[in-house]
Every structure is written in structure tokens, then in C-alpha cells.
Design an enzyme around this catalytic site. Sequence first.
Site, PDB file in Angstrom:
ATOM      1  N   HIS A  19       1.008  -1.122  -0.092  1.00 24.81           N
ATOM      2  CA  HIS A  19       0.097   0.017   0.170  1.00 24.81           C
ATOM      3  C   HIS A  19       0.988   1.316   0.012  1.00 24.81           C
ATOM      4  O   HIS A  19       1.733   1.430   0.669  1.00 24.81           O
ATOM      5  CB  HIS A  19      -1.138   0.092   0.976  1.00 24.81           C
ATOM      6  CG  HIS A  19      -1.947  -1.686   1.463  1.00 24.81           C
ATOM      7  ND1 HIS A  19      -3.002  -0.827   0.830  1.00 24.81           N
ATOM      8  CD2 HIS A  19      -1.848  -2.793   1.554  1.00 24.81           C
ATOM      9  CE1 HIS A  19      -3.642  -2.522   1.073  1.00 24.81           C
ATOM     10  NE2 HIS A  19      -2.612  -3.128   1.847  1.00 24.81           N
ATOM     11  N   LEU A  20       0.969   2.126  -0.993  1.00 24.23           N
ATOM     12  CA  LEU A  20       1.550   3.158  -1.046  1.00 24.23           C
ATOM     13  C   LEU A  20       1.237   4.486  -0.543  1.00 24.23           C
ATOM     14  O   LEU A  20       1.604   5.461  -0.624  1.00 24.23           O
ATOM     15  CB  LEU A  20       2.579   3.146  -2.370  1.00 24.23           C
ATOM     16  CG  LEU A  20       3.380   2.384  -2.725  1.00 24.23           C
ATOM     17  CD1 LEU A  20       3.467   2.405  -4.757  1.00 24.23           C
ATOM     18  CD2 LEU A  20       4.859   2.151  -2.290  1.00 24.23           C
ATOM     19  N   ARG A  21      -0.830   4.336  -0.624  1.00 22.85           N
ATOM     20  CA  ARG A  21      -1.410   5.556  -0.400  1.00 22.85           C
ATOM     21  C   ARG A  21      -0.790   6.317  -1.538  1.00 22.85           C
ATOM     22  O   ARG A  21      -0.962   6.221  -2.383  1.00 22.85           O
ATOM     23  CB  ARG A  21      -1.278   5.967   0.723  1.00 22.85           C
ATOM     24  CG  ARG A  21      -0.952   5.226   2.150  1.00 22.85           C
ATOM     25  CD  ARG A  21      -1.990   4.277   1.922  1.00 22.85           C
ATOM     26  NE  ARG A  21      -2.774   3.258   3.298  1.00 22.85           N
ATOM     27  CZ  ARG A  21      -2.836   2.549   3.946  1.00 22.85           C
ATOM     28  NH1 ARG A  21      -3.400   1.969   3.162  1.00 22.85           N
ATOM     29  NH2 ARG A  21      -2.894   2.239   4.753  1.00 22.85           N
ATOM     30  N   LYS A 103      -7.882  -7.175  -7.648  1.00 19.37           N
ATOM     31  CA  LYS A 103      -7.836  -7.612  -6.770  1.00 19.37           C
ATOM     32  C   LYS A 103      -9.122  -7.070  -5.418  1.00 19.37           C
ATOM     33  O   LYS A 103     -10.652  -6.504  -6.128  1.00 19.37           O
ATOM     34  CB  LYS A 103      -7.222  -5.869  -5.552  1.00 19.37           C
ATOM     35  CG  LYS A 103      -7.304  -6.279  -4.168  1.00 19.37           C
ATOM     36  CD  LYS A 103      -6.832  -7.801  -3.461  1.00 19.37           C
ATOM     37  CE  LYS A 103      -6.902  -7.438  -2.156  1.00 19.37           C
ATOM     38  NZ  LYS A 103      -5.761  -7.198  -0.741  1.00 19.37           N
ATOM     39  N   HIS A 140      -8.496 -10.661  -0.918  1.00 22.41           N
ATOM     40  CA  HIS A 140      -8.224 -10.543   1.245  1.00 22.41           C
ATOM     41  C   HIS A 140      -9.168 -11.265   1.699  1.00 22.41           C
ATOM     42  O   HIS A 140     -10.480 -10.878   1.349  1.00 22.41           O
ATOM     43  CB  HIS A 140      -8.617  -8.780   1.364  1.00 22.41           C
ATOM     44  CG  HIS A 140      -8.873  -9.007   2.940  1.00 22.41           C
ATOM     45  ND1 HIS A 140      -7.211  -8.039   3.296  1.00 22.41           N
ATOM     46  CD2 HIS A 140      -9.175  -9.060   3.808  1.00 22.41           C
ATOM     47  CE1 HIS A 140      -7.969  -7.781   4.632  1.00 22.41           C
ATOM     48  NE2 HIS A 140      -8.678  -8.161   4.549  1.00 22.41           N
ATOM     49  N   HIS A 178      -1.651 -12.174   2.237  1.00 19.52           N
ATOM     50  CA  HIS A 178      -1.437 -12.443   3.792  1.00 19.52           C
ATOM     51  C   HIS A 178      -2.059 -12.988   4.674  1.00 19.52           C
ATOM     52  O   HIS A 178      -2.682 -13.128   5.163  1.00 19.52           O
ATOM     53  CB  HIS A 178      -1.629 -10.557   4.405  1.00 19.52           C
ATOM     54  CG  HIS A 178      -2.971  -9.871   3.619  1.00 19.52           C
ATOM     55  ND1 HIS A 178      -4.096 -11.354   3.914  1.00 19.52           N
ATOM     56  CD2 HIS A 178      -3.186  -9.608   3.177  1.00 19.52           C
ATOM     57  CE1 HIS A 178      -5.846 -10.093   3.555  1.00 19.52           C
ATOM     58  NE2 HIS A 178      -4.481  -8.917   3.369  1.00 19.52           N
ATOM     59  N   LEU A 223      -5.039  -6.151   9.203  1.00 23.77           N
ATOM     60  CA  LEU A 223      -6.025  -7.747   9.486  1.00 23.77           C
ATOM     61  C   LEU A 223      -5.250  -8.085   7.864  1.00 23.77           C
ATOM     62  O   LEU A 223      -5.074  -6.980   7.159  1.00 23.77           O
ATOM     63  CB  LEU A 223      -7.036  -6.707   8.921  1.00 23.77           C
ATOM     64  CG  LEU A 223      -7.723  -5.834   9.907  1.00 23.77           C
ATOM     65  CD1 LEU A 223      -9.188  -4.619   9.090  1.00 23.77           C
ATOM     66  CD2 LEU A 223      -8.080  -7.006  10.995  1.00 23.77           C
ATOM     67  N   ASP A 251       2.217  -6.382   2.208  1.00 19.78           N
ATOM     68  CA  ASP A 251       1.451  -5.878   3.042  1.00 19.78           C
ATOM     69  C   ASP A 251       1.841  -4.570   3.731  1.00 19.78           C
ATOM     70  O   ASP A 251       1.050  -4.125   4.788  1.00 19.78           O
ATOM     71  CB  ASP A 251       0.227  -6.347   4.147  1.00 19.78           C
ATOM     72  CG  ASP A 251      -1.846  -5.965   3.901  1.00 19.78           C
ATOM     73  OD1 ASP A 251      -1.780  -5.146   3.205  1.00 19.78           O
ATOM     74  OD2 ASP A 251      -1.828  -6.252   5.100  1.00 19.78           O
ATOM     75  N   HIS A 255       0.218   4.148   8.399  1.00 18.71           N
ATOM     76  CA  HIS A 255      -0.663   4.725   8.786  1.00 18.71           C
ATOM     77  C   HIS A 255       0.057   6.069   9.712  1.00 18.71           C
ATOM     78  O   HIS A 255       0.619   5.274  10.228  1.00 18.71           O
ATOM     79  CB  HIS A 255      -2.081   4.320   9.697  1.00 18.71           C
ATOM     80  CG  HIS A 255      -2.518   3.366   8.976  1.00 18.71           C
ATOM     81  ND1 HIS A 255      -3.741   4.452   8.580  1.00 18.71           N
ATOM     82  CD2 HIS A 255      -3.022   2.182   8.726  1.00 18.71           C
ATOM     83  CE1 HIS A 255      -4.580   3.111   7.350  1.00 18.71           C
ATOM     84  NE2 HIS A 255      -3.982   1.818   7.532  1.00 18.71           N
TER      85      HIS A 255
END
Length: 350
Positions: A19-21, A103, A140, A178, A223, A251, A255
Site C-alpha cells: 500500500h503506497l497511499r 483485487k 483479501h 497475507h 488485518l 502488505d 498510517h
Amino acid sequence: MTDQPQQLTIRRPDDWHIHLRDGEMLEAVAPFTSEICGRAIVMPNLVPPVTSVAAARAYRERIVAAVPAAHDFTPLMTCYLTDGLDPDEIEAGFAEGVFTAAKLYPAHATTNSAHGVTSIASIAKVLERMQKIGMPLLIHGEVTDAHIDIFDREARFIETVLHPLRQQFPELKVVCEHITTQEAAAYVLEGNQYLAATITPQHLMFNRNHMLVGGIRPHLYCLPILKRNIHQQALRDAVASGHRRFFLGTDTAPHTRDRKETSCGCAGVFNAPSMLSAYATVFEEIGALAHFEAFCSENGPGFYGLPLNEDKVRLIRQPWTVPESIRVGGNGDNLVPFLAGETLNWQVVL
């Protein structure tokens, strides 16, 4: 007793789940992945999510702009599946080399997944098209029913969603992302060439006791959630086996500290700064360094049908301390990386 190796030289790895945001966060975190990895599968759960070829192309451009010029890094984009997605959009993106995979987030399963899929039936035509063109589905794997205990959601997903899905689409390439349970590890081990899984460093290093005993450690909260030690051991056994359908997927999910250290903290572990050292630590602990390169650098490309990276990365046995925090933007925000303040024995040499 054999001497401990003092260095590890492996083909440059890839990260098959990041996740690179976006915005300042993207600019802060992207270099930690791009300096180590040749490629990475980028998750599409932005706000709004990446559901079109145009959106993926634009996001890819923002990622490339955030990567230092000296880094040889290719972001591999994914499409966020929704109930109303057009199969033609998926196929066009895959044919044009914009989408590498799609995804599947069950609605409300994780961060920014409100737009996710409500039922497999609603995306059956998309999955049929993906099976036909050889496009991987990344999952997921948790059910989201309120009455299902959070520690049981992965195992229940395999039983009630994943297994029927794979029976309906037997030649669809599926990555269980994951994975966290012995049920998931066994399911992949028993599967065929169309099924693989990624495993994070935190799920190999820790179990739920590490997160909850002696005080809550919010920077281990992600998660799917950390499980019992029997599940952690099953994951360690899976990678120790050298099985070719398990591969590196961190993963990494940043944040800011204030969103983690709060009364209702966000799920996600920002592990990009320490991930390769962490994986090396685990593989040494379990006596599986012979399989380290394949897990990091070969198994993923093999499953995706992509060429191996040509250059090398070296780790040396030299203690180093993971930074306590990493600055984001100019407003005083910061990130707490995985293993912050801890000393690791394997250090990446660039």
C-alpha cells in the site's frame, strides 16, 4: 555445527503486496520499497478506489514521480473489483499492460474497502473473463459477517467463499494474500498451479500474544489480525518447506502515528523500512536460508509469469537499529515503522 553465514546475496526481490497511499504519504514511503525491490504489486484501495484503466495509469504516474531517479523500480497496478465493474475494462487494462492483476476486497473487510464486492455472483462475468485471459485474482480472504469472530474470518472465507469460487473458475489464477492461518497454509499446499499465497513479515515473526500480552501494541495491529502461535508456526513451516507457491508480500500499510495510537486505531503495519531484514531473520531462525532467495525473488515472478530481476541485493550480518519514526510531509506527522527501535542482525547493503 556449520558457521553462520556473514552475508546473503540474492536476486533483487519484488514485493507482491504493498500500500503506497497517495500525496505526501506516497512521497514519504515509496522510496523505502523502490530502493530494495524491482517491482511491487500496488493495492488499489485509495479514496476513490482505482477501478478504471485511466485511474490506474494516473496513479502509476504519481508513483513513478515519487520514486527517486536512481531507483530502478516498476509499480505493477491492480484494479479494485466492484459489483458493477465491466469485464471489458478489466481486459483492456490487462491487454494494455496497465493492470497486472485485480483485487477482491469483501465489502468492509479492511481499510477503504466500502466499495468492495458483496457477492461472488456479482462479479462472475469479470472472473470468467479473467480466467480466460490469464489475469490473476488477488484476494483479501476474510468474511465480514458481524457474527463471525475476527480470529475465524479467514478460515471461514476459505470454506464458504474461496473453495466454491475455485470450483466455479478452476483455471483462474488466485493469490491468497497475507495468509495468517494453518487452514490457509494447508489449502495452498494442497492446491494446484493456479493457487499461491503471500506471507507478511509480521505474521511470520509474531502471534497475537505479542500484540496483546503486557499491553496493547497498536503497531502490530493489522488485518487479517495476528493469530494463535499454532498458526504462526504453520506459516513458518510453509516457507521452510521451500514450496514455490509462497512468496514475499509485505502488505506494508502506513498510517500516521496519531491514527495508530488512538482509542480506535487503524489497521496496518508499515514494514517497508525493515522488511527484508525481518524476513532474513525469520528464515535464519527456522533454518531455511536455502529458500530465502526463492521466496523473495523467484516464486512470485514464476507464478505471475514475469521475468526474474537481473541485479542483486546484499545483506550483511551487521546489527542496525530500525528508526523510531519517519517523517511524513511538513506538518509534523510521522510513521512508526515495523520493529521501531529494535536491533536486527541482517542489514541491507545498497
